[in-house]
Design an enzyme around this catalytic site. Structure first.
Site, short mmCIF file in Angstrom:
data_model
loop_
_atom_site.label_atom_id
_atom_site.label_comp_id
_atom_site.label_asym_id
_atom_site.label_seq_id
_atom_site.Cartn_x
_atom_site.Cartn_y
_atom_site.Cartn_z
N GLU A 45 58.23 47.13 56.05
CA GLU A 45 59.42 46.35 56.41
C GLU A 45 59.79 45.36 55.31
OE1 GLU A 45 61.58 46.73 58.68
OE2 GLU A 45 60.56 48.28 59.83
N TYR A 128 64.13 38.97 61.51
CA TYR A 128 64.20 40.43 61.54
C TYR A 128 62.81 41.05 61.42
CZ TYR A 128 64.33 45.19 60.06
OH TYR A 128 64.04 46.53 59.96
N ASP A 146 69.01 45.38 61.92
CA ASP A 146 69.24 45.47 60.49
C ASP A 146 70.64 46.02 60.25
OD1 ASP A 146 69.11 48.17 61.09
OD2 ASP A 146 67.60 48.66 59.57
N CYS A 205 79.87 62.27 64.16
CA CYS A 205 80.01 61.99 65.60
C CYS A 205 79.75 63.23 66.47
CB CYS A 205 81.41 61.44 65.88
SG CYS A 205 81.75 59.88 65.03
N CYS A 214 80.40 56.06 73.02
CA CYS A 214 80.83 55.29 71.85
C CYS A 214 82.31 54.91 71.97
CB CYS A 214 80.60 56.10 70.58
SG CYS A 214 81.07 55.21 69.08
#
Length: 351
Positions: A45, A128, A146, A205, A214
């Site tokens: 990370e 984060y 993020d 999509c 969505c």
């Protein structure tokens, strides 16, 4: 769809399409009882901040091969760690990496705290990273946000407030979807979704597990989100770098101060960076202007670096820095901007 159904759809997709990464315990392994190594999660990370997965893989493998545990990293020499970090950029991360490793090894018995609140107390760990490590390594139901997650949530919930002002709203919306069960897998799933399907341009999509709920897709504006406030133009700073090579092949280098840009890294002696840099040669020599400049961009400014080169005799004493023997000099240990200077000077010499 209800929030729990949206989350379940994503986890089902992740079970089938999770990316394979050297630091990740995949969903199948988790079901078999394999637990993530907090050290590997934390290290990855930190490396991934402001950097791509593709760029980090080899760095991660080298780090963990050389320093397999947080205790090994804590005992490492600063210069060795900074050398291995060279090229990843944002060198304050490397300094904080060592500070954090030494606190974990010295004050926590080599074990990372398992809660976000305690992780936040460690050097270099911000909101984060604390959330990511708590969720992924310890399965705590923490909200991980993020750049990928910001994009996914802004599209899913049709958030048109520009970033960075939208961050609090996006955090709340992302938190509504964070499950109590499998929060670590969920955190990685939503990041994978943003990296592979809900990409910045031309999102796929048609194969997205969240295509039905969505709101941005329904409105036809998915490619326009997230909106971002206009960026201010970066200023340009100028500087001079001096590359001196001794007759025996040794190079004159100096370690930069611990604080500030490239802190703790080896580099070429040089001038201050500003609007009109003054000549500041580190040793008396017949300096030659290479006739080309290094161009490099940092977070807050562009740098233009003029180059001076010189050959100096053995026995000369520099005012700054010290000579590194040829057999110990590795250009790959230099930060990117300094390595650019070396490569450009080498090209100029050949020409």
């Amino acid at each position: 769809m209800r929030d729990e159904q949206i989350t379940a759809a994503l986890l089902d997709w992740y079970d089938r399409h999770a990316r394979v990464m050297p630091w990740r315990v995949g969903p199948g392994e988790r079901r078999a009882g394999v637990r993530p190594d907090p050290y590997a999660v934390w290290l990855s990370e930190v490396m991934l901040q402001q950097t791509t997965v593709a760029a980090v893989r080899d760095y991660f493998r080298r780090f963990t091969a050389r320093w397999p545990t947080v205790g090994d990293l804590a005992a490492a020499e600063d210069g060795d760690v900074m050398g291995e970090w060279a090229g990843l950029g944002y060198y304050a991360r490397a300094r904080n990496l060592l500070k954090c490793a030494r606190v974990v090894a010295g004050e926590h018995g080599g074990r990372f705290p398992d809660s976000r609140a305690e992780l936040l107390k460690l050097p270099g760990i911000g909101p984060y990273t604390a959330s990511a490590v708590a969720a992924i390594a310890f399965d705590r139901p923490e909200t991980v946000l993020d750049g990928n997650v910001e994009r996914v949530i802004s599209r899913l919930r049709l958030v048109e407030t520009p970033l960075p002002a939208a961050k609090p709203e996006l955090t709340d919306l992302a938190g509504e979807l964070t499950p109590v069960e499998r929060p670590g897998d969920y955190a990685q799933a939503v990041m994978d979704l943003g990296a592979t399907i809900c990409t910045p341009k031309s999102p796929a999509c048609g194969i997205c597990p969240w295509r039905e709920p969505c709101l941005a897709r329904a409105a036809g504006v998915q490619a326009d989100l997230p909106r971002k406030a206009p960026k201010k133009a970066k200023p340009v700073r100028y500087g001079i770098a001096y590359l001196a090579r001794r007759a025996d092949g040794a190079w004159l280098l100096e370690r930069r101060p611990e604080s500030g840009l490239l802190g703790g890294m080896l580099g070429w002696p040089g001038s201050e960076w500003g609007e009109a840099p003054e000549e500041a040669p580190p040793v008396a020599a017949e300096w030659q202007d290479v006739g080309a400049e290094v161009r490099h961009t940092f977070t807050h400014f562009h740098l233009r670096l003029a180059l001076r080169v010189a050959e100096v005799p053995e026995g000369v004493r520099p005012e700054r820095g010290s000579f590194l023997p040829r057999d110990r000099f590795r250009p790959s240990d230099l930060p990117t901007v300094m390595r650019k200077a070396f490569d450009l000077a080498a090209t100029a010499r050949r020409d």
